[in-house]
Design a protein around this motif. Structure first.
Motif, PDB file in Angstrom:
ATOM      1  N   MET A  31       0.849  -1.181   0.000  1.00 55.55           N
ATOM      2  CA  MET A  31       0.000   0.000   0.000  1.00 55.55           C
ATOM      3  C   MET A  31       0.893   1.242   0.000  1.00 55.55           C
ATOM      4  O   MET A  31       1.774   1.376   0.822  1.00 55.55           O
ATOM      5  CB  MET A  31      -0.873   0.014   1.252  1.00 55.55           C
ATOM      6  CG  MET A  31      -2.009   1.021   1.223  1.00 55.55           C
ATOM      7  SD  MET A  31      -1.559   2.688   1.719  1.00 55.55           S
ATOM      8  CE  MET A  31      -1.364   2.467   3.470  1.00 55.55           C
ATOM      9  N   LYS A  32       0.691   2.153  -0.954  1.00 58.69           N
ATOM     10  CA  LYS A  32       1.460   3.382  -1.002  1.00 58.69           C
ATOM     11  C   LYS A  32       0.929   4.345   0.032  1.00 58.69           C
ATOM     12  O   LYS A  32      -0.261   4.614   0.097  1.00 58.69           O
ATOM     13  CB  LYS A  32       1.354   4.000  -2.400  1.00 58.69           C
ATOM     14  CG  LYS A  32       1.943   3.107  -3.481  1.00 58.69           C
ATOM     15  CD  LYS A  32       1.739   3.742  -4.838  1.00 58.69           C
ATOM     16  CE  LYS A  32       2.263   2.840  -5.927  1.00 58.69           C
ATOM     17  NZ  LYS A  32       2.019   3.388  -7.263  1.00 58.69           N
ATOM     18  N   ASN A  40      -1.174  10.765   0.099  1.00 61.64           N
ATOM     19  CA  ASN A  40      -2.378  11.571   0.309  1.00 61.64           C
ATOM     20  C   ASN A  40      -2.970  11.405   1.706  1.00 61.64           C
ATOM     21  O   ASN A  40      -4.173  11.448   1.880  1.00 61.64           O
ATOM     22  CB  ASN A  40      -3.452  11.220  -0.734  1.00 61.64           C
ATOM     23  CG  ASN A  40      -2.959  11.459  -2.148  1.00 61.64           C
ATOM     24  OD1 ASN A  40      -2.210  12.394  -2.381  1.00 61.64           O
ATOM     25  ND2 ASN A  40      -3.374  10.617  -3.071  1.00 61.64           N
ATOM     26  N   TYR A  71      -7.619  11.002   5.335  1.00 58.24           N
ATOM     27  CA  TYR A  71      -7.317   9.989   4.330  1.00 58.24           C
ATOM     28  C   TYR A  71      -8.246  10.096   3.132  1.00 58.24           C
ATOM     29  O   TYR A  71      -9.443  10.322   3.280  1.00 58.24           O
ATOM     30  CB  TYR A  71      -7.444   8.597   4.959  1.00 58.24           C
ATOM     31  CG  TYR A  71      -6.696   8.467   6.256  1.00 58.24           C
ATOM     32  CD1 TYR A  71      -5.330   8.698   6.316  1.00 58.24           C
ATOM     33  CD2 TYR A  71      -7.359   8.115   7.433  1.00 58.24           C
ATOM     34  CE1 TYR A  71      -4.641   8.581   7.507  1.00 58.24           C
ATOM     35  CE2 TYR A  71      -6.683   8.003   8.628  1.00 58.24           C
ATOM     36  CZ  TYR A  71      -5.318   8.229   8.664  1.00 58.24           C
ATOM     37  OH  TYR A  71      -4.633   8.120   9.841  1.00 58.24           O
ATOM     38  N   ASP A  72      -7.677   9.895   1.948  1.00 52.06           N
ATOM     39  CA  ASP A  72      -8.507   9.955   0.757  1.00 52.06           C
ATOM     40  C   ASP A  72      -9.139   8.595   0.482  1.00 52.06           C
ATOM     41  O   ASP A  72      -8.954   7.631   1.226  1.00 52.06           O
ATOM     42  CB  ASP A  72      -7.701  10.466  -0.445  1.00 52.06           C
ATOM     43  CG  ASP A  72      -6.588   9.515  -0.872  1.00 52.06           C
ATOM     44  OD1 ASP A  72      -6.495   8.405  -0.307  1.00 52.06           O
ATOM     45  OD2 ASP A  72      -5.813   9.882  -1.768  1.00 52.06           O
ATOM     46  N   TYR A  92      -8.501   6.369  -1.675  1.00 57.70           N
ATOM     47  CA  TYR A  92      -7.546   5.291  -1.915  1.00 57.70           C
ATOM     48  C   TYR A  92      -7.001   4.736  -0.605  1.00 57.70           C
ATOM     49  O   TYR A  92      -6.850   3.526  -0.427  1.00 57.70           O
ATOM     50  CB  TYR A  92      -6.380   5.812  -2.767  1.00 57.70           C
ATOM     51  CG  TYR A  92      -5.276   4.804  -2.973  1.00 57.70           C
ATOM     52  CD1 TYR A  92      -5.316   3.903  -4.048  1.00 57.70           C
ATOM     53  CD2 TYR A  92      -4.190   4.729  -2.103  1.00 57.70           C
ATOM     54  CE1 TYR A  92      -4.311   2.974  -4.238  1.00 57.70           C
ATOM     55  CE2 TYR A  92      -3.186   3.802  -2.286  1.00 57.70           C
ATOM     56  CZ  TYR A  92      -3.246   2.927  -3.360  1.00 57.70           C
ATOM     57  OH  TYR A  92      -2.252   2.005  -3.538  1.00 57.70           O
ATOM     58  N   THR A  93      -6.705   5.633   0.308  1.00 55.09           N
ATOM     59  CA  THR A  93      -6.030   5.257   1.553  1.00 55.09           C
ATOM     60  C   THR A  93      -6.978   4.748   2.622  1.00 55.09           C
ATOM     61  O   THR A  93      -6.620   3.891   3.432  1.00 55.09           O
ATOM     62  CB  THR A  93      -5.245   6.471   2.110  1.00 55.09           C
ATOM     63  OG1 THR A  93      -4.374   6.959   1.101  1.00 55.09           O
ATOM     64  CG2 THR A  93      -4.430   6.087   3.325  1.00 55.09           C
ATOM     65  N   TYR A 112      -7.286   1.197   4.001  1.00 57.10           N
ATOM     66  CA  TYR A 112      -6.113   0.687   4.705  1.00 57.10           C
ATOM     67  C   TYR A 112      -5.960   1.289   6.099  1.00 57.10           C
ATOM     68  O   TYR A 112      -5.089   0.896   6.860  1.00 57.10           O
ATOM     69  CB  TYR A 112      -4.851   0.979   3.889  1.00 57.10           C
ATOM     70  CG  TYR A 112      -4.896   0.380   2.512  1.00 57.10           C
ATOM     71  CD1 TYR A 112      -4.632  -0.970   2.320  1.00 57.10           C
ATOM     72  CD2 TYR A 112      -5.225   1.154   1.410  1.00 57.10           C
ATOM     73  CE1 TYR A 112      -4.681  -1.523   1.057  1.00 57.10           C
ATOM     74  CE2 TYR A 112      -5.276   0.604   0.142  1.00 57.10           C
ATOM     75  CZ  TYR A 112      -5.004  -0.737  -0.033  1.00 57.10           C
ATOM     76  OH  TYR A 112      -5.060  -1.286  -1.285  1.00 57.10           O
TER      77      TYR A 112
END
Length: 382
Positions: free
Chosen positions: A1-2, A5, A211-212, A214-215, A218
């Protein structure tokens, strides 16, 4: 996971909104910013148990080196089995391997193996070591049905090969989980992961990030609480910690980091503000402090730079395994291995004392021994 953002102000609709970060005045020049308030005092006030860290063998570490532990570029399962056997026998001073394992677990336990799959197939907890643990637990009378391999992220377990096909009869669990379509959100718009965080057990810190879309899957939740996984609080009765020997800048990510950041939600906010504190503080709460009975540090393959991610140019063959009930002592010995390698490779010229901070905090919390002069290290070569 990157990790990207983390501090975006908008989340996609249908996922939920998080309160914007609180902006505080900058500290005076040359003055370090004050650390955010936490609830570590709550953890310290909870009575310890007979299983509490540092466990049965405080300040003791067995380091097993095996010159032939890598075959055709991969960890050897037969070598890993022998390394683990020597580590267990020497840690417990037993001559019978089954008796050695029964120092830590019994047939009534539900045993969670906390692996580290973040490096995927390149550099995660090796199957050679994990299979050896499962095999020796079976030989000690523990049914496979009582063994759970777990981590935060289901997708990383899958990517690293921790699947039912490779471990028949063993259970797999993850806090951040998805359905058969790999969607993290159910029909009602809630994260499946929300059912796997325990809101009665949490690390509070007066810092929050945003957190956006995408994040967010996670992180599970925003706000100022990081909730412990129900895997720790409700599912397993004992935890065997199986991290990888990696660097994290001029420090390491091994026993405590694998436990702390792998067991709680909403961690993005903690990486910058409280990395060292979180690595120690999370381990001071009962879901980890009272259940982690053994640490088997997989150092057959590891890395000396670029950690905790897997960068091929920094992966190295340490050909070692560290075994101990005391996660602080194991991390302290592991720290020397990694820092010496970094100096040897010219990545840094000398030790940066700040790299030990999380271990010093953990020692102050009575989770184990950080003082190198007080650690009893037994080194064995096969």
């Amino acid at each position: 996971m990157k990790r990207r953002n983390f501090f975006r102000t908008v989340l996609a609709s249908g996922v939920g909104m998080v309160t914007a970060p609180i902006i505080k005045a900058a500290p005076p020049v040359n003055q370090s910013p004050a650390k955010p308030e936490t609830n570590i005092a709550t953890a310290r006030a909870i009575p310890r148990t007979t299983n509490s860290m540092p466990g049965k063998y405080p300040g003791q570490v067995v380091k097993v080196n095996h010159s032939n532990s890598i075959v055709e570029g991969k960890p050897s399962e037969s070598a890993a089995y022998d390394m683990l056997k020597e580590g267990m026998l020497n840690l417990t001073d037993e001559t019978d391997l089954k008796k050695a394992w029964l120092h830590f677990v019994n047939e009534d336990d539900i045993i969670g193996l906390k692996v580290n799959p973040i490096g995927g197939k390149l550099l995660s907890t090796s199957h050679a070591v994990t299979q050896s643990i499962v095999k020796q637990l079976e030989e000690a009378g523990i049914s496979r049905s009582k063994i759970v391999i777990w981590d935060r992220r289901e997708e990383q377990l899958d990517d690293a090969g921790f699947t039912a096909d490779n471990y028949p009869g063993v259970s797999f669990m993850a806090t951040e989980c998805y359905d058969e379509n790999k969607s993290y959100i159910n029909a009602e718009g809630r994260f499946y992961s929300e059912d796997w965080i325990d809101k009665d057990h949490f690390l509070y810190a007066d810092v929050e990030g945003e957190y956006d879309a995408y994040t967010m899957p996670y992180m599970v939740n925003g706000g100022k609480n990081s909730y412990f996984s129900k895997i720790c609080t409700q599912k397993v009765t004992k935890i065997i910690n199986v991290p990888v020997l990696k660097n994290a800048g001029t420090s390491i990510t091994a026993c405590m980091k694998n436990l702390a950041f792998g067991s709680i939600s909403n961690t993005g906010r903690l990486h910058k503000a409280l990395w060292h504190e979180t690595s120690a503080y999370a381990c001071a709460f009962p879901p980890l402090r009272d259940k982690v009975v053994l640490n088997v540090l997989d150092g057959i393959l590891g890395c000396f730079d670029g950690g905790p991610a897997a960068n091929p140019q920094f992966i190295c063959q340490y050909k070692t395994m560290l075994v101990g009930s005391d996660p602080v002592a194991v991390d302290r010995v592991a720290y020397d291995v990694v820092i010496n390698k970094r100096i040897q490779e010219g990545v840094q010229t000398e030790e940066k004392i700040a790299g030990r901070k999380f271990m010093e905090i953990a020692q102050e919390l009575q989770l184990g021994v950080c003082d190198r002069d007080k650690i009893k290290l037994k080194e064995i070569s096969i």
